[in-house]
Design an enzyme around this catalytic site. Structure first.
Site, PDB file in Angstrom:
ATOM      1  N   LYS A  74     -14.290  86.365  63.996  1.00 53.48           N
ATOM      2  CA  LYS A  74     -15.502  86.220  64.827  1.00 53.48           C
ATOM      3  C   LYS A  74     -15.651  87.376  65.789  1.00 53.48           C
ATOM      4  O   LYS A  74     -14.683  88.074  66.133  1.00 53.48           O
ATOM      5  CB  LYS A  74     -15.470  84.894  65.611  1.00 53.48           C
ATOM      6  CG  LYS A  74     -14.255  84.689  66.543  1.00 53.48           C
ATOM      7  CD  LYS A  74     -14.317  85.416  67.870  1.00 53.48           C
ATOM      8  CE  LYS A  74     -13.037  85.264  68.678  1.00 53.48           C
ATOM      9  NZ  LYS A  74     -12.947  86.140  69.848  1.00 53.48           N
ATOM     10  N   ASP A 104     -10.061  79.071  69.263  1.00 51.63           N
ATOM     11  CA  ASP A 104     -11.060  79.647  68.353  1.00 51.63           C
ATOM     12  C   ASP A 104     -11.061  78.978  66.975  1.00 51.63           C
ATOM     13  O   ASP A 104     -11.915  79.305  66.136  1.00 51.63           O
ATOM     14  CB  ASP A 104     -10.811  81.155  68.164  1.00 51.63           C
ATOM     15  CG  ASP A 104     -11.098  81.953  69.430  1.00 51.63           C
ATOM     16  OD1 ASP A 104     -11.913  81.493  70.259  1.00 51.63           O
ATOM     17  OD2 ASP A 104     -10.514  83.032  69.588  1.00 51.63           O
TER      18      ASP A 104
END
Ligand code: C5P
Length: 310
Positions: free
Chosen positions: A16, A152
């Site tokens: 990401k 995450d």
């Protein structure tokens, strides 16, 4: 089952870039509330899992850069104790008592780069384990387990474009009607996430109030990262990379997460080549990759990609 011919399952998960990362004041445990806009991008980790003797979990990690085997990064990953490998932790969190697992992790997201490589390993491992052992875990059950492994992991499971609140791990999917092309500079030396947060605490004594999901407008996403202040204080040379990218045709640049990866948003493939050429002249850039986003979250795969071999 443990006869060497046992069926393996493969899953992948994306890394990401935080388009927005706002950081609030640390809580009593020293953890920081976050408001994060995640874009999952096309660099993916692949995890292959095979049943093994009950109770045993082994892991081999093979690292790749620019789709080529990277012996140095592979040797560095081999130093990580297996119990600290997020893929191993993920497997141990869901593995039935009467089985074990041998894992191969094919990494293309560098460790300690601020792109959630470890969290993507965990997300892919959870999805592979769910299939291998037919655990029947729903997306929200995987998310709950994922959150215990790393903040995450839920974003890597979900994929696409999402907003994370709480500690960045309470996800809201966002309409992904954007299409981005990125050039990414991976630095020779990683940055430690706890160190970047500690520096944030020293530099920012009064963090600003965090935005709320209700006020979030997906058509006007501000590229801003509060952790770039401490990351650039620790690594001032990263700002030079950002400015060089703008001169080479990038429209914006940002530090990804806690860094040190520098992500430049570019309009087309010509700009990819120009930014790559200029970045490759800097001695502290280990490798340059390009990626697009948003992309799908963790899912099973029929095979590992063609480049995933030594
Ligand atoms: O989530 P992760 O395990 O990568 O976090 C590593 C460290 O970064 C934490 O132990 C904490 O020191 C810091 N951190 C923080 N606030 C967050 C996330 C991480 O202070 N929201």
């Amino acid at each position: 089952m443990n006869d060497g011919l046992a069926e393996s399952v493969i899953a992948s998960a994306p890394g990401k870039i935080n388009l927005t990362l706002r950081v609030g004041a640390a809580d009593g445990r020293g953890y920081h509330p976050l408001f994060s806009v995640f874009e999952c991008v096309s660099l993916r980790e692949y995890v292959e899992i095979r049943p093994a003797a009950p109770g045993s979990v082994s892991v081999e990690t093979l690292c790749f850069s620019q789709q080529t085997f990277d012996p140095r990064a592979t040797a560095e990953m081999a130093l990580l104790p297996p119990e600290e490998h997020l893929a191993v932790r993920a497997i141990r969190a869901v593995m039935p008592a009467d089985t074990g697992a041998d894992l191969v992790v094919y990494k293309s997201i560098p460790a300690a780069g601020g792109m959630a490589g470890g969290s993507a390993d965990a997300a892919a491992a959870l999805v592979a384990a769910n299939r291998l052992w037919d655990l029947g875990l729903s997306a929200s059950e995987l998310e709950v387990t994922g959150r215990t492994l790393g903040a995450d992991v839920p974003a890597c499971l979900l994929g696409g474009l999402s907003v994370g609140t709480g500690y960045g791990d309470q996800m809201t999917a966002v309409d992904g009607s954007r299409s981005d092309l990125w050039v990414l500079a991976f630095a020779t030396e990683g940055l430690s996430t706890p160190e970047v947060f500690r520096k944030f605490d020293r530099l920012i004594t009064k963090p600003s109030e965090l935005p709320s999901v209700q006020d979030f407008d997906p058509s006007r996403i501000a590229m801003v990262n509060d952790l770039s202040i401490p990351a650039l204080a620790l690594r001032p040379e990263l700002a030079v990379l950002g400015e060089a990218a703008i001169s080479a045709g990038a429209s914006e640049w940002i530090i990804s997460g806690s860094g040190p990866t520098v992500a430049a948003l570019v309009p087309d493939m010509d700009a990819v080549v120009r930014v790559r050429n200029v970045w490759e002249t800097f001695g502290y850039v280990r490798t340059v990759e390009s990626a697009f986003g948003p992309v799908a979250g963790a899912h099973t795969e029929s095979k590992v990609p063609h480049w995933a071999h030594k």
